[in-house]
Design a protein around this motif. Structure first.
Motif, PDB file in Angstrom:
ATOM      1  N   MET A   1      92.757   1.898  99.601  1.00 27.16           N
ATOM      2  CA  MET A   1      91.983   3.021  99.083  1.00 27.16           C
ATOM      3  C   MET A   1      92.898   4.130  98.557  1.00 27.16           C
ATOM      4  N   LEU A   2      93.886   4.521  99.369  1.00 20.97           N
ATOM      5  CA  LEU A   2      94.796   5.584  98.956  1.00 20.97           C
ATOM      6  C   LEU A   2      95.631   5.167  97.752  1.00 20.97           C
ATOM      7  N   THR A   3      95.999   3.876  97.712  1.00 26.80           N
ATOM      8  CA  THR A   3      96.764   3.382  96.563  1.00 26.80           C
ATOM      9  C   THR A   3      95.926   3.457  95.296  1.00 26.80           C
ATOM     10  N   THR A   4      94.654   3.062  95.412  1.00 29.18           N
ATOM     11  CA  THR A   4      93.751   3.137  94.259  1.00 29.18           C
ATOM     12  C   THR A   4      93.551   4.572  93.820  1.00 29.18           C
ATOM     13  N   ALA A   5      93.370   5.468  94.793  1.00 27.65           N
ATOM     14  CA  ALA A   5      93.176   6.878  94.462  1.00 27.65           C
ATOM     15  C   ALA A   5      94.400   7.452  93.760  1.00 27.65           C
ATOM     16  N   ARG A   6      95.594   7.119  94.256  1.00 32.54           N
ATOM     17  CA  ARG A   6      96.824   7.603  93.628  1.00 32.54           C
ATOM     18  C   ARG A   6      96.965   7.052  92.210  1.00 32.54           C
ATOM     19  N   PHE A   7      96.656   5.763  92.040  1.00 27.25           N
ATOM     20  CA  PHE A   7      96.743   5.153  90.723  1.00 27.25           C
ATOM     21  C   PHE A   7      95.753   5.804  89.755  1.00 27.25           C
ATOM     22  N   GLU A   8      94.516   6.021  90.207  1.00 23.77           N
ATOM     23  CA  GLU A   8      93.503   6.637  89.357  1.00 23.77           C
ATOM     24  C   GLU A   8      93.882   8.063  88.988  1.00 23.77           C
ATOM     25  N   PHE A   9      94.477   8.782  89.948  1.00 24.74           N
ATOM     26  CA  PHE A   9      94.869  10.163  89.675  1.00 24.74           C
ATOM     27  C   PHE A   9      95.954  10.211  88.603  1.00 24.74           C
ATOM     28  N   VAL A  10      96.957   9.354  88.736  1.00 25.49           N
ATOM     29  CA  VAL A  10      98.041   9.321  87.748  1.00 25.49           C
ATOM     30  C   VAL A  10      97.516   8.883  86.396  1.00 25.49           C
ATOM     31  N   ARG A  11      96.618   7.882  86.406  1.00 23.10           N
ATOM     32  CA  ARG A  11      96.062   7.394  85.145  1.00 23.10           C
ATOM     33  C   ARG A  11      95.200   8.445  84.465  1.00 23.10           C
ATOM     34  N   SER A  12      94.680   9.369  85.248  1.00 28.06           N
ATOM     35  CA  SER A  12      93.817  10.417  84.684  1.00 28.06           C
ATOM     36  C   SER A  12      94.592  11.557  84.049  1.00 28.06           C
ATOM     37  N   LEU A  13      95.900  11.570  84.233  1.00 28.74           N
ATOM     38  CA  LEU A  13      96.709  12.656  83.684  1.00 28.74           C
ATOM     39  C   LEU A  13      96.986  12.444  82.205  1.00 28.74           C
ATOM     40  N   GLN A  16      93.535  14.231  76.999  1.00 26.21           N
ATOM     41  CA  GLN A  16      92.093  14.358  76.805  1.00 26.21           C
ATOM     42  C   GLN A  16      91.388  14.807  78.094  1.00 26.21           C
ATOM     43  N   ARG A  17      91.729  14.175  79.216  1.00 29.70           N
ATOM     44  CA  ARG A  17      91.053  14.500  80.475  1.00 29.70           C
ATOM     45  C   ARG A  17      91.494  15.854  81.016  1.00 29.70           C
ATOM     46  N   ILE A  18      92.749  16.188  80.848  1.00 34.63           N
ATOM     47  CA  ILE A  18      93.221  17.493  81.301  1.00 34.63           C
ATOM     48  C   ILE A  18      92.568  18.602  80.476  1.00 34.63           C
ATOM     49  N   THR A  19      92.457  18.395  79.187  1.00 33.77           N
ATOM     50  CA  THR A  19      91.795  19.371  78.322  1.00 33.77           C
ATOM     51  C   THR A  19      90.343  19.560  78.717  1.00 33.77           C
ATOM     52  N   LEU A  20      89.657  18.449  78.996  1.00 37.43           N
ATOM     53  CA  LEU A  20      88.260  18.524  79.418  1.00 37.43           C
ATOM     54  C   LEU A  20      88.128  19.260  80.742  1.00 37.43           C
ATOM     55  N   SER A  59      81.608  17.527  86.362  1.00 33.76           N
ATOM     56  CA  SER A  59      82.895  16.900  86.635  1.00 33.76           C
ATOM     57  C   SER A  59      82.707  15.571  87.360  1.00 33.76           C
ATOM     58  N   LEU A  60      81.837  15.552  88.355  1.00 36.15           N
ATOM     59  CA  LEU A  60      81.578  14.314  89.094  1.00 36.15           C
ATOM     60  C   LEU A  60      80.853  13.291  88.233  1.00 36.15           C
ATOM     61  N   LEU A  61      80.023  13.792  87.320  1.00 40.10           N
ATOM     62  CA  LEU A  61      79.355  12.876  86.395  1.00 40.10           C
ATOM     63  C   LEU A  61      80.379  12.117  85.561  1.00 40.10           C
ATOM     64  N   ILE A  99      86.732  13.379  94.063  1.00 37.52           N
ATOM     65  CA  ILE A  99      86.715  14.576  94.907  1.00 37.52           C
ATOM     66  C   ILE A  99      87.903  15.478  94.573  1.00 37.52           C
ATOM     67  N   ILE A 100      89.077  14.882  94.451  1.00 41.18           N
ATOM     68  CA  ILE A 100      90.291  15.665  94.179  1.00 41.18           C
ATOM     69  C   ILE A 100      90.165  16.425  92.872  1.00 41.18           C
ATOM     70  N   TRP A 101      89.778  15.737  91.800  1.00 45.63           N
ATOM     71  CA  TRP A 101      89.678  16.379  90.498  1.00 45.63           C
ATOM     72  C   TRP A 101      88.581  17.449  90.475  1.00 45.63           C
ATOM     73  N   THR A 102      87.451  17.159  91.115  1.00 44.18           N
ATOM     74  CA  THR A 102      86.352  18.119  91.106  1.00 44.18           C
ATOM     75  C   THR A 102      86.686  19.350  91.917  1.00 44.18           C
ATOM     76  N   VAL A 103      87.369  19.187  93.046  1.00 45.69           N
ATOM     77  CA  VAL A 103      87.796  20.344  93.835  1.00 45.69           C
ATOM     78  C   VAL A 103      88.763  21.198  93.023  1.00 45.69           C
ATOM     79  N   ILE A 104      89.695  20.557  92.317  1.00 47.87           N
ATOM     80  CA  ILE A 104      90.647  21.305  91.493  1.00 47.87           C
ATOM     81  C   ILE A 104      89.923  22.115  90.422  1.00 47.87           C
ATOM     82  N   VAL A 105      89.011  21.464  89.711  1.00 53.20           N
ATOM     83  CA  VAL A 105      88.280  22.135  88.625  1.00 53.20           C
ATOM     84  C   VAL A 105      87.389  23.245  89.174  1.00 53.20           C
ATOM     85  N   SER A 106      86.604  22.937  90.201  1.00 51.69           N
ATOM     86  CA  SER A 106      85.651  23.913  90.742  1.00 51.69           C
ATOM     87  C   SER A 106      86.366  25.090  91.396  1.00 51.69           C
ATOM     88  N   TRP A 107      87.416  24.810  92.167  1.00 51.40           N
ATOM     89  CA  TRP A 107      88.120  25.885  92.862  1.00 51.40           C
ATOM     90  C   TRP A 107      88.841  26.793  91.871  1.00 51.40           C
TER      91      TRP A 107
END
Length: 253
Positions: A1-13, A16-20, A59-61, A99-107
């Protein structure tokens, strides 16, 4: 799970996604600035709560609902699910990443709104408001991430459509109905918790009118209700993703 989360987080950088994410984070401060310059600041807490909740849901959508569809479209579903626990890694890894991305954006959005309000109105409650909004974000995000993850698993190919329908029907319509059905929504319980965290009544309706329409709810009861909603949603998502056979892009050719 943590490996997948780390991979998804890096892939999201990606740009386009950062701008959004930046656009989503800056939307509430921009709207709040317009309101503060043209109206009273008496309802600023309610305004910020509403806009940050809306941004968090959007963001969660974007982050949580495509949990299965993204792998089907990328033709990586068969490879990932052939590994032991691969389906659960996809579900919970992407759940954690959302959760990580939404907390970052919302906070980030909430902090800018708080600083902006303090500079314009000098409320003297900057620390108190920061703690309250941080608590609300940390409570709300896992709940809605679980709901959108469940929607993504059940309605894989039209997950964002059903996710948007959920926002309208549940969080806008049902949460406003003066009946017990509103207690099945996240927004109702979050408003109860928000009043406790802020230490004062801040909703547009007075407390007596609110309790007459919607009844009285305790903070502990609301926290437990949100926990049950989270566990129920993740439980349904776990069962569905474990036993459902999804049609991949290769199989439709």
């Amino acid at each position: 799970m943590l490996t997948t989360a780390r991979f998804e987080f890096v892939r999201s950088l990606t740009l386009q996604r950062i701008t959004l994410s930046v656009i989503l984070a800056l939307f509430p401060p921009a709207m709040l600035l317009i309101l503060l310059l043209n109206a009273s600041d008496a309802l600023f807490k309610f305004i910020v709560c509403t806009m940050v909740l809306f941004v968090g849901l959007l963001s969660l959508l974007l982050w949580a609902t495509p949990n299965v569809h993204g792998e089907l479209e990328g033709r990586s579903w068969s490879y990932l699910t052939s590994r032991h626990g691969g389906r659960f890694s996809i579900l919970f890894g992407k759940y954690l990443n959302a959760i990580i991305w939404t907390v970052i954006v919302s906070w980030t959005s909430a902090v800018i709104c708080i600083i902006e309000t303090e500079l314009l109105t000098r409320t003297g409650e900057m620390t108190k408001n920061l703690i309250a909004f941080t608590g609300l974000i940390l409570i709300a995000t896992p709940v809605y991430a679980a709901i959108f993850s469940m929607i993504g698993v059940i309605f894989s190919r039209k997950s964002m459509v059903f996710g948007a329908a959920y926002i309208v029907l549940s969080e806008l319509v049902l949460a406003s109905v003066p009946a017990n059905v509103n207690k099945l929504t996240g927004r109702f319980h979050l408003m109860t918790i928000a009043n406790g965290l802020f230490g004062e009544w801040f909703l547009p309706l007075g407390q007596d009118e609110w309790e007459t329409l919607y009844g009285r709810s305790s903070i502990v009861g609301s926290v437990m209700a949100l926990l049950l909603i989270t566990l129920f949603s993740l439980g349904i998502a776990t069962v569905v993703i474990r036993y459902r056979e999804y049609i991949t892009s290769d199989e439709t050719l």
